[in-house]
Design a protein around this motif. Structure first.
Motif, PDB file in Angstrom:
ATOM      1  N   TYR A 151      21.669  44.391  37.132  1.00 16.42           N
ATOM      2  CA  TYR A 151      21.391  43.327  36.161  1.00 16.42           C
ATOM      3  C   TYR A 151      22.231  43.498  34.897  1.00 16.42           C
ATOM      4  CZ  TYR A 151      17.472  42.601  39.270  1.00 16.42           C
ATOM      5  OH  TYR A 151      16.699  42.387  40.384  1.00 16.42           O
ATOM      6  N   VAL A 152      22.496  44.746  34.522  1.00 16.77           N
ATOM      7  CA  VAL A 152      23.378  44.991  33.382  1.00 16.77           C
ATOM      8  C   VAL A 152      24.783  44.478  33.706  1.00 16.77           C
ATOM      9  CG1 VAL A 152      24.372  46.719  31.846  1.00 16.77           C
ATOM     10  CG2 VAL A 152      22.015  46.983  32.661  1.00 16.77           C
ATOM     11  N   THR A 153      25.227  44.709  34.930  1.00 14.59           N
ATOM     12  CA  THR A 153      26.526  44.201  35.365  1.00 14.59           C
ATOM     13  C   THR A 153      26.572  42.687  35.279  1.00 14.59           C
ATOM     14  OG1 THR A 153      26.909  46.090  36.829  1.00 14.59           O
ATOM     15  CG2 THR A 153      28.151  44.090  37.289  1.00 14.59           C
ATOM     16  N   ARG A 154      25.498  42.036  35.725  1.00  7.70           N
ATOM     17  CA  ARG A 154      25.449  40.566  35.653  1.00  7.70           C
ATOM     18  C   ARG A 154      25.466  40.094  34.202  1.00  7.70           C
ATOM     19  NH1 ARG A 154      20.692  39.446  40.175  1.00  7.70           N
ATOM     20  NH2 ARG A 154      21.832  40.338  41.964  1.00  7.70           N
ATOM     21  N   TYR A 155      24.800  40.831  33.345  1.00  7.13           N
ATOM     22  CA  TYR A 155      24.796  40.502  31.918  1.00  7.13           C
ATOM     23  C   TYR A 155      26.213  40.547  31.346  1.00  7.13           C
ATOM     24  CZ  TYR A 155      24.239  41.644  26.907  1.00  7.13           C
ATOM     25  OH  TYR A 155      24.352  41.704  25.541  1.00  7.13           O
ATOM     26  N   LEU A 156      26.937  41.616  31.637  1.00  2.00           N
ATOM     27  CA  LEU A 156      28.311  41.735  31.142  1.00  2.00           C
ATOM     28  C   LEU A 156      29.214  40.663  31.747  1.00  2.00           C
ATOM     29  CD1 LEU A 156      28.924  45.593  31.072  1.00  2.00           C
ATOM     30  CD2 LEU A 156      27.918  44.112  29.337  1.00  2.00           C
ATOM     31  N   ASP A 157      29.036  40.400  33.031  1.00  3.03           N
ATOM     32  CA  ASP A 157      29.838  39.361  33.686  1.00  3.03           C
ATOM     33  C   ASP A 157      29.555  37.991  33.075  1.00  3.03           C
ATOM     34  OD1 ASP A 157      31.072  41.149  35.364  1.00  3.03           O
ATOM     35  OD2 ASP A 157      29.792  40.742  37.092  1.00  3.03           O
ATOM     36  N   SER A 158      28.291  37.746  32.743  1.00  2.00           N
ATOM     37  CA  SER A 158      27.915  36.464  32.145  1.00  2.00           C
ATOM     38  C   SER A 158      28.535  36.300  30.769  1.00  2.00           C
ATOM     39  CB  SER A 158      26.384  36.369  32.057  1.00  2.00           C
ATOM     40  OG  SER A 158      25.979  35.098  31.578  1.00  2.00           O
ATOM     41  N   LEU A 159      28.514  37.366  29.978  1.00  2.00           N
ATOM     42  CA  LEU A 159      29.155  37.333  28.657  1.00  2.00           C
ATOM     43  C   LEU A 159      30.660  37.057  28.790  1.00  2.00           C
ATOM     44  CD1 LEU A 159      27.601  40.341  26.685  1.00  2.00           C
ATOM     45  CD2 LEU A 159      27.788  37.997  25.839  1.00  2.00           C
ATOM     46  N   THR A 160      31.300  37.801  29.681  1.00  2.00           N
ATOM     47  CA  THR A 160      32.747  37.678  29.853  1.00  2.00           C
ATOM     48  C   THR A 160      33.127  36.288  30.344  1.00  2.00           C
ATOM     49  OG1 THR A 160      32.924  40.042  30.339  1.00  2.00           O
ATOM     50  CG2 THR A 160      34.758  38.645  31.021  1.00  2.00           C
ATOM     51  N   ALA A 161      32.354  35.752  31.286  1.00  2.00           N
ATOM     52  CA  ALA A 161      32.623  34.406  31.815  1.00  2.00           C
ATOM     53  C   ALA A 161      32.458  33.358  30.727  1.00  2.00           C
ATOM     54  CB  ALA A 161      31.704  34.112  32.993  1.00  2.00           C
ATOM     55  N   ALA A 162      31.464  33.550  29.854  1.00  2.00           N
ATOM     56  CA  ALA A 162      31.218  32.579  28.781  1.00  2.00           C
ATOM     57  C   ALA A 162      32.363  32.563  27.779  1.00  2.00           C
ATOM     58  CB  ALA A 162      29.903  32.901  28.074  1.00  2.00           C
ATOM     59  N   VAL A 163      32.930  33.733  27.492  1.00  2.00           N
ATOM     60  CA  VAL A 163      34.097  33.780  26.603  1.00  2.00           C
ATOM     61  C   VAL A 163      35.244  32.978  27.218  1.00  2.00           C
ATOM     62  CG1 VAL A 163      35.892  35.271  25.637  1.00  2.00           C
ATOM     63  CG2 VAL A 163      33.504  35.961  25.499  1.00  2.00           C
ATOM     64  N   GLY A 164      35.461  33.151  28.516  1.00  2.00           N
ATOM     65  CA  GLY A 164      36.534  32.428  29.181  1.00  2.00           C
ATOM     66  C   GLY A 164      36.308  30.931  29.239  1.00  2.00           C
ATOM     67  N   SER A 165      35.092  30.523  29.604  1.00  2.00           N
ATOM     68  CA  SER A 165      34.820  29.092  29.789  1.00  2.00           C
ATOM     69  C   SER A 165      34.786  28.329  28.466  1.00  2.00           C
ATOM     70  CB  SER A 165      33.497  28.899  30.530  1.00  2.00           C
ATOM     71  OG  SER A 165      32.405  29.371  29.765  1.00  2.00           O
ATOM     72  N   THR A 166      34.438  29.006  27.384  1.00  2.00           N
ATOM     73  CA  THR A 166      34.388  28.340  26.079  1.00  2.00           C
ATOM     74  C   THR A 166      35.666  28.541  25.270  1.00  2.00           C
ATOM     75  OG1 THR A 166      33.347  30.258  25.006  1.00  2.00           O
ATOM     76  CG2 THR A 166      31.883  28.605  25.968  1.00  2.00           C
TER      77      THR A 166
END
Length: 261
Positions: free
Chosen positions: A107-122
């Motif tokens: 879940y920590v991995t998913r959290y980091l992936d979600s943060l990183t993806a949000a930086v890219g998409s925005t």
């Protein structure tokens, strides 16, 4: 990236003058040590580039002896990559997440992936002198904060059997909680602000906020947070600032909500 073009030109110029070039790099947001700063996937490519062009040594400056966003993971990642920049990040991440967070690691991995993806998409720009309030429009929007919080809830549930891992997951919440508190000052009387309507048509602090601030300060103390920014407030001083804000009355006028002077 194109934003680093001037740095690459300068580096090329220095390397033409001497083979002994050392780079001092920054890996934290100095204005807000606890703000989520998802540069995690950029660290290895940057070090590989520096090695490839002939840089002799690199010093990575984070938050020093005070706790900051993902301090444990970034320390593990950087110390490994400084020895060998070609080490696969996926292997390092899996080692760390499993060894440090146990069952919560997924879940920590998913959290980091979600943060990183949000930086890219925005198309957000990570700035070492940035502010989580400015990022309320992109990777730290209230809606995305809810997603991150849900993933950390799952991590906490998975770590329940281990007191050590429970404490480690609790530290992960500090950046998200700090962001919520800072943004609530900015939003004020709006949705996600710390103020709510009172019985007289004005505004008052949300009754949940004093306890929320005090929990945050206590969690900072437990995590080893000494200051919230470079040369900045201690958690205790931050709590006192909030106490002052929460004790300041607000009133409604015909045109705006304002603090009395």
């Amino acid at each position: 990236s194109s934003s680093a073009a001037s740095f690459r030109r300068d580096l090329t110029g220095w390397l033409a003058l001497t083979p002994h070039v050392f780079v001092w790099d920054y890996t934290t947001q100095f204005t807000n040590y606890l703000a989520p700063f998802p540069d995690y996937d950029m660290l290895a490519p940057n070090l590989r580039y520096l090695k490839r062009v002939g840089v002799e040594g690199v010093f990575e400056q984070g938050s020093g002896d005070t706790y900051s966003d993902m301090a444990e993971y970034k320390s593990y990642l950087l110390s490994s990559l400084l020895w060998n920049p070609d080490t696969p990040v996926s292997r390092l991440r899996e080692e760390f997440m499993t060894g440090y967070y146990g069952r919560a690691g997924v879940y920590v991995t998913r959290y980091l992936d979600s943060l990183t993806a949000a930086v890219g998409s925005t198309r957000a720009v990570l700035d070492i002198y940035g502010n989580p309030v400015h990022d309320a429009r992109d990777y730290l929007s209230p809606g995305r904060i809810d997603v991150y919080s849900s993933l950390l809830d799952s991590a906490a549930a998975a770590a329940e059997a281990s007191p050590a891992q429970t404490a480690r997951v609790a530290r992960l919440r500090l950046p998200v909680e700090y962001t919520v508190l800072q943004q609530s000052l900015f939003f004020g009387t709006q949705k996600h602000g710390y103020l709510v309507r009172d019985d007289e048509g004005g505004y008052k602090p949300d009754a949940r906020w004093p306890a929320r601030v005090h929990r945050f300060v206590a969690a900072c103390q437990k995590a080893g947070v000494k200051e919230l920014s470079e040369g900045g407030l201690s958690p205790e001083a931050y709590g006192r600032q909030w106490d002052s804000v929460l004790a300041t009355p607000w009133y409604a006028s015909s045109s705006a909500i304002a603090r009395p002077t």
